[in-house]
Design a protein around this motif. Structure first.
Motif, mmCIF file in Angstrom:
data_model
loop_
_atom_site.group_PDB
_atom_site.id
_atom_site.type_symbol
_atom_site.label_atom_id
_atom_site.label_comp_id
_atom_site.label_asym_id
_atom_site.label_seq_id
_atom_site.Cartn_x
_atom_site.Cartn_y
_atom_site.Cartn_z
ATOM 1 N N ARG A 1 0.846 -1.207 0.000
ATOM 2 C CA ARG A 1 0.000 0.000 0.000
ATOM 3 C C ARG A 1 0.874 1.249 0.000
ATOM 4 N NH1 ARG A 1 -1.006 -1.084 6.235
ATOM 5 N NH2 ARG A 1 -2.199 -2.853 5.494
ATOM 6 N N HIS A 2 0.446 2.243 -0.779
ATOM 7 C CA HIS A 2 1.192 3.495 -0.850
ATOM 8 C C HIS A 2 0.329 4.611 -1.425
ATOM 9 C CE1 HIS A 2 1.974 1.598 -4.788
ATOM 10 N NE2 HIS A 2 1.912 2.837 -5.256
ATOM 11 N N VAL A 3 0.864 5.821 -1.331
ATOM 12 C CA VAL A 3 0.165 7.016 -1.784
ATOM 13 C C VAL A 3 1.089 7.810 -2.697
ATOM 14 C CG1 VAL A 3 -0.881 9.199 -1.018
ATOM 15 C CG2 VAL A 3 -1.175 7.131 0.357
ATOM 16 N N HIS A 4 0.522 8.371 -3.770
ATOM 17 C CA HIS A 4 1.192 9.364 -4.612
ATOM 18 C C HIS A 4 0.450 10.666 -4.369
ATOM 19 C CE1 HIS A 4 3.273 6.236 -6.944
ATOM 20 N NE2 HIS A 4 2.121 5.576 -6.960
ATOM 21 N N VAL A 5 1.155 11.775 -4.206
ATOM 22 C CA VAL A 5 0.499 13.048 -3.928
ATOM 23 C C VAL A 5 0.881 14.120 -4.935
ATOM 24 C CG1 VAL A 5 0.232 12.657 -1.437
ATOM 25 C CG2 VAL A 5 2.306 13.751 -2.300
ATOM 26 N N THR A 6 0.000 15.108 -5.056
ATOM 27 C CA THR A 6 0.309 16.307 -5.824
ATOM 28 C C THR A 6 1.117 17.247 -4.925
ATOM 29 O OG1 THR A 6 -1.676 17.476 -5.085
ATOM 30 C CG2 THR A 6 -1.870 16.148 -7.115
ATOM 31 N N LYS A 7 1.765 18.236 -5.539
ATOM 32 C CA LYS A 7 2.492 19.257 -4.768
ATOM 33 C C LYS A 7 1.544 19.981 -3.811
ATOM 34 C CE LYS A 7 6.869 20.087 -6.129
ATOM 35 N NZ LYS A 7 7.947 19.969 -5.168
ATOM 36 N N GLU A 8 0.315 20.266 -4.306
ATOM 37 C CA GLU A 8 -0.659 20.991 -3.495
ATOM 38 C C GLU A 8 -1.086 20.177 -2.273
ATOM 39 O OE1 GLU A 8 -0.279 22.285 -7.496
ATOM 40 O OE2 GLU A 8 -1.070 20.340 -6.867
ATOM 41 N N ASP A 9 -1.359 18.896 -2.482
ATOM 42 C CA ASP A 9 -1.756 18.047 -1.355
ATOM 43 C C ASP A 9 -0.593 17.820 -0.396
ATOM 44 O OD1 ASP A 9 -4.346 17.990 -2.268
ATOM 45 O OD2 ASP A 9 -4.228 15.958 -3.096
ATOM 46 N N LEU A 10 0.623 17.732 -0.925
ATOM 47 C CA LEU A 10 1.806 17.598 -0.071
ATOM 48 C C LEU A 10 1.918 18.814 0.852
ATOM 49 C CD1 LEU A 10 4.428 16.036 0.661
ATOM 50 C CD2 LEU A 10 5.572 17.391 -1.115
ATOM 51 N N ALA A 11 1.682 20.012 0.304
ATOM 52 C CA ALA A 11 1.746 21.242 1.101
ATOM 53 C C ALA A 11 0.677 21.246 2.192
ATOM 54 C CB ALA A 11 1.598 22.460 0.198
#
Length: 189
Positions: free
Chosen positions: A10-20
């Motif tokens: 299991r893992h997650v990929h994030v956008t720059k906006e969601d990371l912030a």
């Protein structure tokens, strides 16, 4: 021709906006280790994935950031948190399941993005030619393991010269085949 079969937990990929939102404005992912696919890496950062029934704490983020936030769970994980995750190729998120992500600085509600990744083979053009397959082709792959050998059907071939030859399966599939640390597969026709 045999190729490495890797278990993708299991893992997650994030956008720059969601990371912030999750980790703070201007935050950058922290490299932990390289993955087999060129340019992809596991990060030190972890989040909590929340569904209607329960939550999964400490889910790894993989980098680099993407254009859409995506959560990849096994079907067992998805059911355990009350999410109906469709089996999809990475990036095919339209109409997929929602969830909430919790980080140390904030929370993100994604309206779609939770999937169970369709098992797949990454191959370069040269690898695909040697394997006798084409991009998007659906094949079966035999894994010989100690006492739990099996043939996986519905394996999609993804061809790009930015890939390294490897097959990816999730933890449910890996457990079904009794996979150890180093497992190899071969296409059967």
């Amino acid at each position: 021709m045999r190729f490495l079969v890797e278990t993708s937990a299991r893992h997650v990929h994030v956008t720059k906006e969601d990371l912030a939102t999750l980790f703070g404005e201007g935050y950058e992912l922290t490299w932990k280790k390289d993955l087999s696919q060129p340019g992809q890496f596991a990060c030190e950062e972890r989040v909590t994935v929340v569904g209607p029934k329960k939550e999964l704490k400490g889910v790894s983020i993989l980098g680099p950031c993407r254009n859409a936030t995506q959560v990849e769970l096994s079907l067992t994980d998805a059911r355990s948190i009350g999410v109906a995750a469709p089996v999809r190729e990475s990036g095919d998120l339209a109409g997929s399941a929602p969830c909430k992500l919790i980080g140390p600085k904030g929370e993100v509600e994604i309206l779609e993005g939770v999937i169970a990744a369709k098992r797949h083979i990454h191959a370069t053009k040269a690898d695909a030619e040697q394997l006798g397959v084409t991009n998007g082709e659906i094949v079966s792959v035999k894994l010989d393991t100690d006492g739990r050998s099996l043939v996986f059907g519905d394996v999609v071939v993804r061809v790009s010269d930015s890939y390294a030859l490897a097959m990816h399966i999730d933890t449910d599939e890996s457990n079904a085949a009794g996979c150890g640390r180093e497992v190899y597969g071969e296409i059967v026709k």
